[in-house]
Design an enzyme around this catalytic site. Structure first.
Site, PDB file in Angstrom:
ATOM      1  N   PHE A 141      23.156 -38.038   9.414  1.00 49.23           N
ATOM      2  CA  PHE A 141      21.696 -37.911   9.415  1.00 49.23           C
ATOM      3  C   PHE A 141      21.102 -39.302   9.200  1.00 49.23           C
ATOM      4  O   PHE A 141      21.379 -39.956   8.204  1.00 49.23           O
ATOM      5  CB  PHE A 141      21.214 -36.975   8.299  1.00 49.23           C
ATOM      6  CG  PHE A 141      19.720 -36.787   8.316  1.00 49.23           C
ATOM      7  CD1 PHE A 141      19.137 -35.853   9.155  1.00 49.23           C
ATOM      8  CD2 PHE A 141      18.901 -37.559   7.500  1.00 49.23           C
ATOM      9  CE1 PHE A 141      17.753 -35.689   9.183  1.00 49.23           C
ATOM     10  CE2 PHE A 141      17.515 -37.403   7.525  1.00 49.23           C
ATOM     11  CZ  PHE A 141      16.943 -36.457   8.363  1.00 49.23           C
ATOM     12  N   ASP A 226      24.246 -47.058   6.986  1.00 53.01           N
ATOM     13  CA  ASP A 226      23.011 -46.442   6.492  1.00 53.01           C
ATOM     14  C   ASP A 226      23.237 -46.081   5.029  1.00 53.01           C
ATOM     15  O   ASP A 226      23.976 -45.143   4.714  1.00 53.01           O
ATOM     16  CB  ASP A 226      22.711 -45.197   7.340  1.00 53.01           C
ATOM     17  CG  ASP A 226      21.465 -44.455   6.869  1.00 53.01           C
ATOM     18  OD1 ASP A 226      21.036 -44.668   5.722  1.00 53.01           O
ATOM     19  OD2 ASP A 226      20.944 -43.638   7.657  1.00 53.01           O
ATOM     20  N   LYS A 255      14.777 -45.117   0.221  1.00 53.68           N
ATOM     21  CA  LYS A 255      14.448 -44.169  -0.853  1.00 53.68           C
ATOM     22  C   LYS A 255      14.041 -44.761  -2.221  1.00 53.68           C
ATOM     23  O   LYS A 255      12.867 -44.783  -2.543  1.00 53.68           O
ATOM     24  CB  LYS A 255      15.578 -43.173  -1.010  1.00 53.68           C
ATOM     25  CG  LYS A 255      15.651 -42.175   0.164  1.00 53.68           C
ATOM     26  CD  LYS A 255      16.722 -41.173  -0.064  1.00 53.68           C
ATOM     27  CE  LYS A 255      16.894 -40.199   1.075  1.00 53.68           C
ATOM     28  NZ  LYS A 255      15.794 -39.245   1.240  1.00 53.68           N
TER      29      LYS A 255
HETATM   30  C1  PLP Z   1      21.094 -41.381   5.078  1.00 56.58           C
HETATM   31  C2  PLP Z   1      19.655 -41.238   5.458  1.00 56.58           C
HETATM   32  N1  PLP Z   1      19.170 -41.984   6.469  1.00 56.58           N
HETATM   33  C3  PLP Z   1      17.883 -41.901   6.837  1.00 56.58           C
HETATM   34  C4  PLP Z   1      17.004 -41.046   6.208  1.00 56.58           C
HETATM   35  C5  PLP Z   1      15.575 -40.980   6.641  1.00 56.58           C
HETATM   36  O1  PLP Z   1      14.758 -41.508   5.639  1.00 56.58           O
HETATM   37  P1  PLP Z   1      13.177 -41.213   5.635  1.00 56.58           P
HETATM   38  O2  PLP Z   1      12.999 -39.763   5.374  1.00 56.58           O
HETATM   39  O3  PLP Z   1      12.630 -42.100   4.550  1.00 56.58           O
HETATM   40  O4  PLP Z   1      12.664 -41.596   6.981  1.00 56.58           O
HETATM   41  C6  PLP Z   1      17.467 -40.237   5.171  1.00 56.58           C
HETATM   42  C7  PLP Z   1      16.580 -39.279   4.515  1.00 56.58           C
HETATM   43  O5  PLP Z   1      16.976 -38.349   3.864  1.00 56.58           O
HETATM   44  C8  PLP Z   1      18.826 -40.338   4.775  1.00 56.58           C
HETATM   45  O6  PLP Z   1      19.333 -39.595   3.792  1.00 56.58           O
END
Ligand code: PLP
Length: 416
Positions: A141, A226, A255
């Site tokens: 994700f 990520d 986050k």
């Molecule tokens: C691993 C990861 N990447 C990207 C995102 C996307 O982040 P945002 O909701 O701040 O766009 C999340 C959100 O939960 C995430 O857990």
């Protein structure tokens, strides 16, 4: 406004993107939140990993008040003192060289993908073979915007929006042979969450990450990590990749970075940053003085919390493993530090535990249908973990049909 009127108004006025729990939060302090009826909740969600210093942290409030009174936004047309200072701290703790600031996780990941393609193109100019393919992982994700969706390995998020960005293929999770098979000279980046979060807290194996690094090094491709959920202290190190002893080419964080304010960042090496030049990428809000100053304070506080996260995280994991041994409804326990999960045997069981704990004033989150995810604030103490474990124990007892032997373990090791 009370809960019922807010629900009614939202149903009429908002796009129906969320299926919220029926709770109206009004304020928080430390590891607790309070709702409109004055009920207190112990927070093991921390705004999905955002409120890492808890709620209303005095040091954050002090900086917020000072900076809000001075300057909130100035745009990226001009300088302010705090982007460079924050970048200095982020590059020091990551051992990377350069930073781009943005507003959210998905935006950081978009920036990382664009940087990977920009770098590949810049290399092309030197007469090398073209690279464009992105290898991502099943079950991953990366966010909700189009590039992030295109590299997200879950059909439920992707399918409603096809066609997506071309040139993306998915590798089976932690499958070395599949990675070998799909990798060739056309790959510009291997895209991974160091620990898959939304997908149910699945750490990448040390062997898989080592192979990704080796293949990328051999062909001049990049490893993109990520760490939007697992980075910035959540695992007890500044970055989850630091458990593996491997250096990525690009890392994304967001986050918890500004302790509740929206701020994301793309971190990279000097070499890869050569793919960028003025005008190629940018943002209006990203890296504003308010968010950057709070983030500097966040990193200052984090330094003193890493040992605590490692120590209490071990205790927390041990307690979850104890529940795993005791309750047949628990299928597995996974994670490290303050990024932990237990997987239950069914979606209904997981839903029931979340709503029963909510009724008892404990917030936890369900992800990937059957997984209970725990992302507590870093200021959480052993007594809070004990309160959660006692409540989980009660609810799992209510669900468990048969006791089982204490020897079984579904835990996944993060690093060798
Ligand atoms: C691993 C990861 N990447 C990207 C995102 C996307 O982040 P945002 O909701 O701040 O766009 C999340 C959100 O939960 C995430 O857990």
């Amino acid at each position: 406004m009370n809960l019922a009127s807010v629900v009614r108004a939202e149903q009429k006025l908002l796009l129906p993107t969320y299926d919220r729990h029926k709770v109206l939060f009004t304020h928080g302090r430390g590891v607790y939140l309070w709702d409109s009826k004055g009920k207190r909740y112990l927070d093991f969600v921390s705004g999905i990993g955002v409120n890492a210093l808890g709620h209303a942290h005095p040091a954050v409030l002090k900086v917020l008040r000072q900076q809000a009174a001075k300057m909130i936004h100035s745009s990226n047309l001009f300088y302010h003192p705090y982007q460079a200072e924050l970048a200095k701290r982020l590059t020091k703790i990551s051992v990377l060289d350069r930073v781009f600031f943005c507003n959210s996780g998905t935006e950081a990941w978009e920036g990382a993908l664009k940087l990977a393609r920009a770098y590949a193109r810049a290399e092309n100019r030197n007469g090398n073979k073209a690279k464009w393919r992105l290898l991502a992982l099943d079950n991953s994700f990366h966010g909700r915007t189009f590039g992030a969706l295109a590299t997200t390995g879950q059909q439920k998020y992707r399918d409603p929006f096809v066609p997506l960005l071309p040139g993306v293929e998915f590798v089976a999770f932690n499958d070395l042979e599949d990675l070998q098979r799909q990798f060739d000279e056309s790959v510009c980046a291997i895209c991974l969450e160091t620990i898959q979060g939304e997908g149910g807290i699945h750490p990448i194996s040390p062997e898989f990450l080592a192979l990704a690094r080796e293949l990328a090094d051999r062909s001049g491709a990049l490893v993109l990590l990520d760490e939007i959920q697992c980075g910035l202290g959540r695992t007890g190190e500044y970055f989850a990749f630091q458990h593996y002893g491997i250096k990525p080419d690009i890392v994304t964080v967001a986050k918890p970075l500004a302790a509740g304010l929206p701020l994301g960042a793309v971190l990279t090496t000097e070499r890869v940053s050569g793919g960028m030049h003025p005008g190629l990428h940018g943002t209006t809000f990203g890296g504003g003085p308010l968010a950057c100053r709070v983030a500097i304070e966040y990193l200052r506080q984090l330094e003193g919390l890493l040992g605590h996260i490692r120590q209490l995280g071990k205790y927390f994991l041990g307690e979850l493993e104890r529940l795993h041994s005791k309750h047949s409804v628990v299928r597995a326990v996974r994670g490290i530090g303050f990024m932990l999960a237990i997987e239950l045997e069914s979606t209904d069981a997981a839903k029931q535990v979340v709503s029963r704990l909510l009724a008892q004033g404990i917030l936890i989150n369900r992800t990937h249908e059957t997984v209970l995810r725990f992302l507590p604030p870093y200021i959480t103490k052993a007594k809070h973990v004990d309160a959660l474990i006692a409540a989980l124990d009660r609810e799992l007892s209510a669900l468990s049909s048969a006791p089982k032997s204490p020897s079984k373990s579904g835990r996944t090791k993060v690093a060798a």
